[in-house]
Design an enzyme around this catalytic site. Structure first.
Site, PDB file in Angstrom:
ATOM      1  N   SER A  91      12.807  -4.096 -11.656  1.00  0.00           N
ATOM      2  CA  SER A  91      14.056  -4.246 -12.415  1.00  0.00           C
ATOM      3  C   SER A  91      15.004  -3.069 -12.142  1.00  0.00           C
ATOM      4  O   SER A  91      16.221  -3.244 -12.139  1.00  0.00           O
ATOM      5  CB  SER A  91      13.788  -4.409 -13.917  1.00  0.00           C
ATOM      6  OG  SER A  91      13.299  -3.227 -14.484  1.00  0.00           O
ATOM      7  N   ARG A 116      -4.643   8.574   2.532  1.00  0.00           N
ATOM      8  CA  ARG A 116      -3.301   8.765   1.967  1.00  0.00           C
ATOM      9  C   ARG A 116      -2.312   9.387   2.959  1.00  0.00           C
ATOM     10  O   ARG A 116      -1.177   8.942   3.087  1.00  0.00           O
ATOM     11  CB  ARG A 116      -3.399   9.628   0.706  1.00  0.00           C
ATOM     12  CG  ARG A 116      -2.103   9.684  -0.096  1.00  0.00           C
ATOM     13  CD  ARG A 116      -2.260  10.515  -1.361  1.00  0.00           C
ATOM     14  NE  ARG A 116      -3.259  10.003  -2.263  1.00  0.00           N
ATOM     15  CZ  ARG A 116      -3.047   9.034  -3.175  1.00  0.00           C
ATOM     16  NH1 ARG A 116      -1.856   8.491  -3.283  1.00  0.00           N
ATOM     17  NH2 ARG A 116      -4.020   8.626  -3.952  1.00  0.00           N
ATOM     18  N   ARG A 159       2.304   4.976  -7.023  1.00  0.00           N
ATOM     19  CA  ARG A 159       1.349   5.537  -6.085  1.00  0.00           C
ATOM     20  C   ARG A 159       1.701   7.003  -5.892  1.00  0.00           C
ATOM     21  O   ARG A 159       2.869   7.354  -5.716  1.00  0.00           O
ATOM     22  CB  ARG A 159       1.480   4.786  -4.757  1.00  0.00           C
ATOM     23  CG  ARG A 159       0.451   5.181  -3.777  1.00  0.00           C
ATOM     24  CD  ARG A 159       0.442   4.289  -2.574  1.00  0.00           C
ATOM     25  NE  ARG A 159      -0.252   5.006  -1.496  1.00  0.00           N
ATOM     26  CZ  ARG A 159      -1.560   5.170  -1.474  1.00  0.00           C
ATOM     27  NH1 ARG A 159      -2.319   4.641  -2.390  1.00  0.00           N
ATOM     28  NH2 ARG A 159      -2.118   5.879  -0.500  1.00  0.00           N
ATOM     29  N   ASN A 215      12.960  10.219  -8.346  1.00  0.00           N
ATOM     30  CA  ASN A 215      12.067   9.327  -9.092  1.00  0.00           C
ATOM     31  C   ASN A 215      12.664   9.097 -10.475  1.00  0.00           C
ATOM     32  O   ASN A 215      13.415   9.923 -10.989  1.00  0.00           O
ATOM     33  CB  ASN A 215      10.695   9.991  -9.224  1.00  0.00           C
ATOM     34  CG  ASN A 215       9.694   9.113  -9.954  1.00  0.00           C
ATOM     35  OD1 ASN A 215       9.600   7.907  -9.715  1.00  0.00           O
ATOM     36  ND2 ASN A 215       8.933   9.702 -10.873  1.00  0.00           N
ATOM     37  N   HIS A 273      11.291   8.253 -14.419  1.00  0.00           N
ATOM     38  CA  HIS A 273      10.082   8.270 -15.243  1.00  0.00           C
ATOM     39  C   HIS A 273      10.474   7.923 -16.681  1.00  0.00           C
ATOM     40  O   HIS A 273      11.450   8.462 -17.196  1.00  0.00           O
ATOM     41  CB  HIS A 273       9.444   9.672 -15.175  1.00  0.00           C
ATOM     42  CG  HIS A 273       8.178   9.775 -15.957  1.00  0.00           C
ATOM     43  ND1 HIS A 273       6.984   9.247 -15.507  1.00  0.00           N
ATOM     44  CD2 HIS A 273       7.918  10.321 -17.174  1.00  0.00           C
ATOM     45  CE1 HIS A 273       6.044   9.471 -16.411  1.00  0.00           C
ATOM     46  NE2 HIS A 273       6.585  10.118 -17.428  1.00  0.00           N
TER      47      HIS A 273
HETATM   48  C1  GRF Z   1       9.905   1.922 -15.000  1.00  0.00           C
HETATM   49  O1  GRF Z   1       9.665   2.108 -16.372  1.00  0.00           O
HETATM   50  C2  GRF Z   1       9.941   3.247 -14.301  1.00  0.00           C
HETATM   51  O2  GRF Z   1      10.479   4.268 -15.073  1.00  0.00           O
HETATM   52  C3  GRF Z   1       8.487   3.511 -14.046  1.00  0.00           C
HETATM   53  O3  GRF Z   1       7.956   2.257 -13.689  1.00  0.00           O
HETATM   54  C4  GRF Z   1       8.729   1.225 -14.311  1.00  0.00           C
HETATM   55  C5  GRF Z   1       9.168   0.309 -13.213  1.00  0.00           C
HETATM   56  O4  GRF Z   1       9.809  -0.829 -13.697  1.00  0.00           O
HETATM   57  N1  GRF Z   1       8.319   4.548 -13.039  1.00  0.00           N
HETATM   58  P1  GRF Z   1      10.567  -1.800 -12.692  1.00  0.00           P
HETATM   59  O5  GRF Z   1       9.568  -2.211 -11.604  1.00  0.00           O
HETATM   60  O6  GRF Z   1      11.750  -1.089 -12.137  1.00  0.00           O
HETATM   61  O7  GRF Z   1      10.962  -2.992 -13.527  1.00  0.00           O
END
Ligand code: GRF
Length: 224
Positions: free
Chosen positions: A18, A71, A97, A113, A115
């Site tokens: 999303s 990895r 990952r 990133n 979070h």
């Molecule tokens: C989000 O909450 C993001 O912050 C976290 O993983 C989720 C991914 O959601 N790292 P989407 O795949 O973008 O819907």
């Protein structure tokens, strides 16, 4: 007037994507200064790949499961793909990952990133439940540059949401996700416009940003 070149993005996903969709939608605006050149997933069936393909973006997957060499070798292959795509910025969007230190170093200052917590609180997994268990009254999301230590690195933007009575992890996650979709495209715009800088203490400054653009409580708490 010549065409202004856009910042090229590689977006890495593992799931539904999303956040990827929010970035795709932002890129559809002709005045948005970035474009996606690659969607990549470590999961062959990630929903994000479908979103990428639907938008006409090169979308590829390499399964990490049983990848020969482990990895490091896997991340080398991913880096090669990103390099070949011509991406300037690597955007982790639900890429579930851990990336190796050499991958982080390879894309140093060009790897971000998102979070779903207000870092440095609640690193790692299951963060919505962890926030509820800690009884915090505000939660939120963070966009940050990636460093070798997980869920650390210079913070570029955060959005704050209230934790409301009756919340469970799912409800809180939805409220936060809405803000993720708002701030991730915003941060990418800032980077593309060359407005983001990091000082030697790891503090990020965004040139000419209004305070509410990079730190906002959203939505405001409504009286009951
Ligand atoms: C989000 O909450 C993001 O912050 C976290 O993983 C989720 C991914 O959601 N790292 P989407 O795949 O973008 O819907």
């Amino acid at each position: 007037m010549g065409k202004v070149s856009k910042l090229k993005l590689a977006v890495l996903v593992s799931g539904g994507g999303s956040n990827l969709q929010a970035i795709i939608d932002a890129c559809n605006a002709s005045d948005y200064p970035a474009e996606i050149v690659l969607v990549f997933s470590n999961q062959l069936d990630a929903g994000g790949l479908e979103r990428g393909r639907k938008a006409g973006i090169r979308s590829e997957a390499i399964s990490h499961k049983g990848y020969p060499g482990g990895r490091e070798a896997y991340d080398t292959a991913v880096s090669a793909l990103i390099e070949e795509s011509g991406a300037d910025l690597v955007v982790l969007a639900g890429y579930l990952r851990l990336v190796s230190e050499s991958f982080v170093n390879r894309w140093k200052d060009r790897l971000i990133n998102i979070h779903p917590s207000l870092l440095p609180s609640f690193k790692g997994l299951h963060v919505h439940q962890a926030a509820l268990d800690a009884g915090v009254k505000f939660a939120g999301c963070t966009v940050h540059y990636v460093v070798p230590e997980v869920d650390s690195g210079p913070i570029i933007a955060q959005a704050v949401v209230p934790v409301l009575p009756g919340d469970d992890a799912g409800k809180l996650a939805q409220r936060i996700l809405k803000q993720e979709h708002r701030i991730y495209p915003q941060v990418i715009r800032w980077i593309a416009e060359g407005r983001v800088s990091v000082d030697d203490k790891g503090i990020v400054t965004v040139a000419d940003a209004k305070p509410a653009e990079f730190a906002e409580i959203n939505p405001a708490i409504e009286p009951a």
